[in-house]
Design a protein around this motif. Structure first.
Motif, short mmCIF file in Angstrom:
data_model
loop_
_atom_site.label_atom_id
_atom_site.label_comp_id
_atom_site.label_asym_id
_atom_site.label_seq_id
_atom_site.Cartn_x
_atom_site.Cartn_y
_atom_site.Cartn_z
N GLY A 228 0.77 -1.23 0.00
CA GLY A 228 0.00 0.00 0.00
C GLY A 228 0.80 1.28 0.00
O GLY A 228 0.35 2.30 0.53
N CYS A 229 1.96 1.28 -0.65
CA CYS A 229 2.79 2.49 -0.68
C CYS A 229 2.14 3.57 -1.54
O CYS A 229 1.59 3.29 -2.60
CB CYS A 229 4.18 2.16 -1.21
N ASP A 230 2.24 4.80 -1.08
CA ASP A 230 1.70 5.93 -1.81
C ASP A 230 2.65 6.44 -2.89
O ASP A 230 2.21 7.03 -3.89
CB ASP A 230 1.42 7.09 -0.84
N PHE A 231 3.93 6.22 -2.69
CA PHE A 231 4.95 6.81 -3.55
C PHE A 231 6.16 5.89 -3.52
O PHE A 231 6.58 5.43 -2.45
CB PHE A 231 5.34 8.20 -3.00
N ILE A 232 6.74 5.59 -4.70
CA ILE A 232 7.84 4.62 -4.79
C ILE A 232 9.08 5.31 -5.33
O ILE A 232 9.05 5.96 -6.38
CB ILE A 232 7.46 3.41 -5.66
N VAL A 233 10.19 5.13 -4.62
CA VAL A 233 11.49 5.69 -4.99
C VAL A 233 12.41 4.55 -5.39
O VAL A 233 12.53 3.55 -4.66
CB VAL A 233 12.11 6.47 -3.82
N ALA A 234 13.07 4.67 -6.53
CA ALA A 234 14.07 3.68 -6.96
C ALA A 234 15.46 4.29 -6.86
O ALA A 234 15.72 5.35 -7.43
CB ALA A 234 13.79 3.23 -8.40
N SER A 235 16.33 3.62 -6.14
CA SER A 235 17.73 4.02 -6.04
C SER A 235 18.53 3.02 -6.86
O SER A 235 18.57 1.83 -6.54
CB SER A 235 18.19 4.01 -4.58
N ILE A 236 19.18 3.52 -7.94
CA ILE A 236 19.82 2.62 -8.90
C ILE A 236 21.27 3.02 -9.12
O ILE A 236 21.57 4.16 -9.45
CB ILE A 236 19.06 2.61 -10.25
N HIS A 237 22.15 2.04 -8.94
CA HIS A 237 23.58 2.24 -9.18
C HIS A 237 23.87 1.70 -10.58
O HIS A 237 23.92 0.50 -10.80
CB HIS A 237 24.38 1.48 -8.12
N TRP A 238 24.04 2.64 -11.55
CA TRP A 238 24.19 2.24 -12.95
C TRP A 238 24.87 3.36 -13.71
O TRP A 238 25.27 4.36 -13.14
CB TRP A 238 22.82 1.92 -13.57
N GLY A 239 25.00 3.19 -15.01
CA GLY A 239 25.60 4.23 -15.84
C GLY A 239 27.09 4.02 -16.08
O GLY A 239 27.72 3.16 -15.48
N VAL A 240 27.64 4.84 -16.96
CA VAL A 240 29.04 4.75 -17.35
C VAL A 240 29.80 5.91 -16.73
O VAL A 240 29.39 7.07 -16.84
CB VAL A 240 29.20 4.75 -18.87
N GLU A 241 30.91 5.59 -16.08
CA GLU A 241 31.69 6.62 -15.40
C GLU A 241 32.10 7.75 -16.34
O GLU A 241 32.55 7.51 -17.46
CB GLU A 241 32.94 6.00 -14.76
N PHE A 242 31.92 8.97 -15.84
CA PHE A 242 32.39 10.21 -16.48
C PHE A 242 31.64 10.57 -17.76
O PHE A 242 32.03 11.51 -18.45
CB PHE A 242 33.90 10.17 -16.75
N GLU A 243 30.57 9.86 -18.08
CA GLU A 243 29.75 10.25 -19.22
C GLU A 243 28.64 11.18 -18.73
O GLU A 243 28.02 10.93 -17.70
CB GLU A 243 29.15 9.02 -19.91
N PHE A 244 28.38 12.25 -19.51
CA PHE A 244 27.46 13.28 -19.06
C PHE A 244 26.00 13.01 -19.43
O PHE A 244 25.13 13.80 -19.06
CB PHE A 244 27.89 14.64 -19.62
N PHE A 245 25.76 11.93 -20.17
CA PHE A 245 24.39 11.60 -20.54
C PHE A 245 24.17 10.10 -20.36
O PHE A 245 25.09 9.30 -20.57
CB PHE A 245 24.11 11.99 -22.00
N PRO A 246 22.96 9.69 -19.98
CA PRO A 246 22.68 8.25 -19.85
C PRO A 246 22.65 7.58 -21.21
O PRO A 246 22.38 8.21 -22.23
CB PRO A 246 21.29 8.24 -19.19
N ARG A 247 22.93 6.28 -21.22
CA ARG A 247 22.81 5.50 -22.44
C ARG A 247 21.32 5.29 -22.77
O ARG A 247 20.46 5.33 -21.88
CB ARG A 247 23.51 4.15 -22.28
N LEU A 248 21.05 5.01 -24.03
CA LEU A 248 19.66 4.81 -24.47
C LEU A 248 18.98 3.72 -23.67
O LEU A 248 17.82 3.85 -23.28
CB LEU A 248 19.62 4.49 -25.96
N ARG A 249 19.70 2.63 -23.38
CA ARG A 249 19.08 1.52 -22.65
C ARG A 249 18.70 1.93 -21.24
O ARG A 249 17.72 1.41 -20.68
CB ARG A 249 20.01 0.32 -22.63
N GLN A 250 19.43 2.88 -20.63
CA GLN A 250 19.06 3.38 -19.31
C GLN A 250 17.77 4.19 -19.38
O GLN A 250 16.90 4.06 -18.52
CB GLN A 250 20.16 4.25 -18.73
#
Length: 216
Positions: A93-115
């Protein structure tokens, strides 16, 4: 630093009233979300990391960290562990869901398309806020209008930078973000809803000689 150090960190968190996520203490907790209630709003937290820096968990202790193939070059992005946690938060019965995700490529300023595709998929599954980490630099914050609810705007912070890293060799490695959100809970069309009322990414820089942060 190993399972013993993980447990020691969790013990310190418990002592100081800090809720940890992403590191189940028992196999029964694996794939389950964490729930926190504040001001009448039930918040659900889901989490996963794509890597343990090449250090496998001991045999029989694989449940100790929520790990998924989020960035593999060889297989599709695996969201099943996050989906299981989202389903658990919904069931509770959660009202609001937060996802904490450790991902991505180091030192890149934009996420990859798959992200981006994965983030949108998670939002449509029920996540309302994504907090990303790993690249050590800031990546864009996306305000995404969901298909599941045209009135809902989800916030996706693909990478908040870093607050606890010791490399200060370039300006882009110093700057990070802290998201400040205000939530509103009420009814829309007779149905209970919890929306983001405001979202403000605040830039911060760590002070090199002090264990603190300077808010810009």
């Amino acid at each position: 630093m190993g399972v013993e150090s993980l447990s020691a960190t969790q013990d310190l968190f418990l002592r100081d009233g800090i809720m940890d996520i992403g590191a189940p203490r028992s196999a029964q907790e694996y794939g389950k979300g964490k729930v926190f209630v504040r001001n009448g709003i039930k918040l659900g937290f889901v989490s996963a990391t794509f890597s343990l820096n090449g250090k496998p968990l001991p045999t029989g202790q694989e449940f100790r960290v929520h790990t998924s193939k989020l960035m593999s070059r060889y297989v599709p992005t695996d969201l099943e562990l996050l989906r299981a946690q989202i389903a658990d938060c919904k069931m509770r019965g959660c009202d609001f869901i937060v996802a904490s995700i450790h991902w991505g490529v180091e030192f890149e300023f934009f996420p990859r398309l798959r992200q981006i595709e994965a983030a949108h998929a998670l939002v449509e599954e029920g996540v309302d806020l994504i907090l990303g980490a790993h690249p050590h630099v800031i990546q864009p914050v996306e305000y995404y209008r969901t298909k599941r609810d045209p009135n809902r705007i989800a916030v996706i912070a693909y990478s908040l930078g870093t607050l606890t890293w010791g490399w200060y060799t370039a300006p882009h490695l110093i700057l990070s973000l802290i998201m400040h959100l205000k939530l509103a809970k009420g009814h829309v069309g007779g149905e209970p809803r919890t929306y983001i009322e405001s979202a403000k990414p605040n830039p911060v820089v760590p002070l090199r000689r002090r264990p603190s942060v300077l808010t810009c």
